[in-house]
Design a protein around this motif. Sequence first.
Motif, PDB file in Angstrom:
ATOM      1  N   SER A  69      31.198  48.594  43.477  1.00 19.11           N
ATOM      2  CA  SER A  69      32.210  49.564  43.890  1.00 19.11           C
ATOM      3  C   SER A  69      32.266  49.745  45.404  1.00 19.11           C
ATOM      4  CB  SER A  69      31.956  50.915  43.219  1.00 19.11           C
ATOM      5  OG  SER A  69      30.802  51.533  43.751  1.00 19.11           O
ATOM      6  N   GLU A  70      31.263  49.232  46.110  1.00 25.87           N
ATOM      7  CA  GLU A  70      31.173  49.461  47.551  1.00 25.87           C
ATOM      8  C   GLU A  70      31.430  48.223  48.399  1.00 25.87           C
ATOM      9  OE1 GLU A  70      27.205  50.900  47.961  1.00 25.87           O
ATOM     10  OE2 GLU A  70      27.614  52.740  46.832  1.00 25.87           O
ATOM     11  N   ARG A  71      31.109  47.060  47.887  1.00 23.54           N
ATOM     12  CA  ARG A  71      31.130  45.853  48.721  1.00 23.54           C
ATOM     13  C   ARG A  71      32.489  45.180  48.709  1.00 23.54           C
ATOM     14  NH1 ARG A  71      25.449  43.609  49.933  1.00 23.54           N
ATOM     15  NH2 ARG A  71      26.760  42.337  51.261  1.00 23.54           N
ATOM     16  N   ASP A  72      33.073  45.070  49.883  1.00 24.91           N
ATOM     17  CA  ASP A  72      34.344  44.369  50.028  1.00 24.91           C
ATOM     18  C   ASP A  72      34.137  42.864  50.202  1.00 24.91           C
ATOM     19  OD1 ASP A  72      35.862  46.721  49.904  1.00 24.91           O
ATOM     20  OD2 ASP A  72      35.596  47.081  52.052  1.00 24.91           O
ATOM     21  N   ASP A  73      32.890  42.458  50.433  1.00 23.13           N
ATOM     22  CA  ASP A  73      32.625  41.048  50.688  1.00 23.13           C
ATOM     23  C   ASP A  73      32.241  40.269  49.424  1.00 23.13           C
ATOM     24  OD1 ASP A  73      30.176  42.325  50.422  1.00 23.13           O
ATOM     25  OD2 ASP A  73      29.255  41.387  52.177  1.00 23.13           O
ATOM     26  N   TRP A  74      32.345  40.906  48.266  1.00 22.67           N
ATOM     27  CA  TRP A  74      32.107  40.189  47.011  1.00 22.67           C
ATOM     28  C   TRP A  74      33.444  39.704  46.477  1.00 22.67           C
ATOM     29  CZ3 TRP A  74      28.032  42.883  43.393  1.00 22.67           C
ATOM     30  CH2 TRP A  74      26.780  42.874  44.029  1.00 22.67           C
ATOM     31  N   SER A  75      33.527  38.443  46.153  1.00 22.74           N
ATOM     32  CA  SER A  75      34.752  37.835  45.646  1.00 22.74           C
ATOM     33  C   SER A  75      35.165  38.457  44.317  1.00 22.74           C
ATOM     34  CB  SER A  75      34.532  36.330  45.460  1.00 22.74           C
ATOM     35  OG  SER A  75      35.524  35.777  44.623  1.00 22.74           O
ATOM     36  N   LYS A  76      36.380  38.984  44.285  1.00 23.29           N
ATOM     37  CA  LYS A  76      36.878  39.602  43.053  1.00 23.29           C
ATOM     38  C   LYS A  76      36.901  38.600  41.901  1.00 23.29           C
ATOM     39  CE  LYS A  76      40.920  41.488  40.862  1.00 23.29           C
ATOM     40  NZ  LYS A  76      42.357  41.627  40.885  1.00 23.29           N
ATOM     41  N   ASN A  77      37.372  37.399  42.171  1.00 25.37           N
ATOM     42  CA  ASN A  77      37.468  36.390  41.112  1.00 25.37           C
ATOM     43  C   ASN A  77      36.091  35.979  40.589  1.00 25.37           C
ATOM     44  OD1 ASN A  77      40.245  36.393  41.219  1.00 25.37           O
ATOM     45  ND2 ASN A  77      40.327  34.732  42.705  1.00 25.37           N
ATOM     46  N   TYR A  78      35.130  35.864  41.492  1.00 28.91           N
ATOM     47  CA  TYR A  78      33.770  35.490  41.074  1.00 28.91           C
ATOM     48  C   TYR A  78      33.160  36.600  40.226  1.00 28.91           C
ATOM     49  CZ  TYR A  78      29.096  33.474  41.331  1.00 28.91           C
ATOM     50  OH  TYR A  78      27.883  32.918  41.015  1.00 28.91           O
ATOM     51  N   VAL A  79      33.328  37.845  40.679  1.00 29.55           N
ATOM     52  CA  VAL A  79      32.790  38.985  39.924  1.00 29.55           C
ATOM     53  C   VAL A  79      33.468  39.077  38.561  1.00 29.55           C
ATOM     54  CG1 VAL A  79      32.643  41.507  39.848  1.00 29.55           C
ATOM     55  CG2 VAL A  79      32.098  40.284  41.959  1.00 29.55           C
ATOM     56  N   LEU A  80      34.777  38.901  38.528  1.00 27.05           N
ATOM     57  CA  LEU A  80      35.503  38.957  37.257  1.00 27.05           C
ATOM     58  C   LEU A  80      34.992  37.895  36.293  1.00 27.05           C
ATOM     59  CD1 LEU A  80      37.734  40.451  35.775  1.00 27.05           C
ATOM     60  CD2 LEU A  80      39.366  38.834  36.745  1.00 27.05           C
ATOM     61  N   ALA A  81      34.778  36.681  36.786  1.00 27.11           N
ATOM     62  CA  ALA A  81      34.237  35.608  35.935  1.00 27.11           C
ATOM     63  C   ALA A  81      32.827  35.955  35.451  1.00 27.11           C
ATOM     64  CB  ALA A  81      34.227  34.291  36.705  1.00 27.11           C
ATOM     65  N   MET A  82      32.025  36.549  36.333  1.00 28.91           N
ATOM     66  CA  MET A  82      30.664  36.938  35.970  1.00 28.91           C
ATOM     67  C   MET A  82      30.702  37.988  34.857  1.00 28.91           C
ATOM     68  SD  MET A  82      27.727  38.432  38.561  1.00 28.91           S
ATOM     69  CE  MET A  82      28.738  39.764  39.165  1.00 28.91           C
ATOM     70  N   LEU A  83      31.572  38.976  34.987  1.00 29.19           N
ATOM     71  CA  LEU A  83      31.683  40.023  33.969  1.00 29.19           C
ATOM     72  C   LEU A  83      32.239  39.471  32.659  1.00 29.19           C
ATOM     73  CD1 LEU A  83      33.022  42.983  36.150  1.00 29.19           C
ATOM     74  CD2 LEU A  83      30.671  42.599  35.355  1.00 29.19           C
TER      75      LEU A  83
END
Length: 177
Positions: A73-87
């Motif tokens: 919720s805090e980091r702007d430097d984490w790739s949205k697409n990568y996080v979405l795939a991880m979830l």
Amino acid sequence: GADVLARLMLEDRSLTRRLLRVSTLGHLGDYDAWNSLVRLTSDKDGLLSLAAARALTRIDGAAALPVILPPLSERDDWSKNYVLAMLMDLGADIVSKPLTQAALQVPIERAERLLQYFTVAQIADAVPVVRQIIQRTKSAECLAACLRVFVDVDDLDTVREYVHHPSWHVRVQAVNV
């Protein structure tokens, strides 16, 4: 012995080698590296911290969520697409409740970052949370993110309130729903 070598080399100066070791520990499911990986999720380097989050989810997805949701919720430097795939890899059964509850617990200005991952959550968990958030926010981006979650005819009255919103982003999402 790859797990032992990888753990010893987490403090290496080379980012490439550190990323390789973090990834290795995740693929090996090395619980002994858990605390080191948790610390790395706070690293100033976004790539390394995201790799550590991914390694934690590979070791134990359910246990990793309470660790990775706050920085998510805090980091702007984490790739949205990568996080979405991880979830998505973890699955809605594991992700849904922790993700939706985290969105209620963070300050409203950070809830928007978590809302973008609600596509992974089960609708039954997501919609009640979105109904609460939409009442608390004035942010056009957050409102638009909330509107994307609604799929039920029971929410049409709420959605109709935003058809004439001053922000075109919000109006577009309301019309899409």
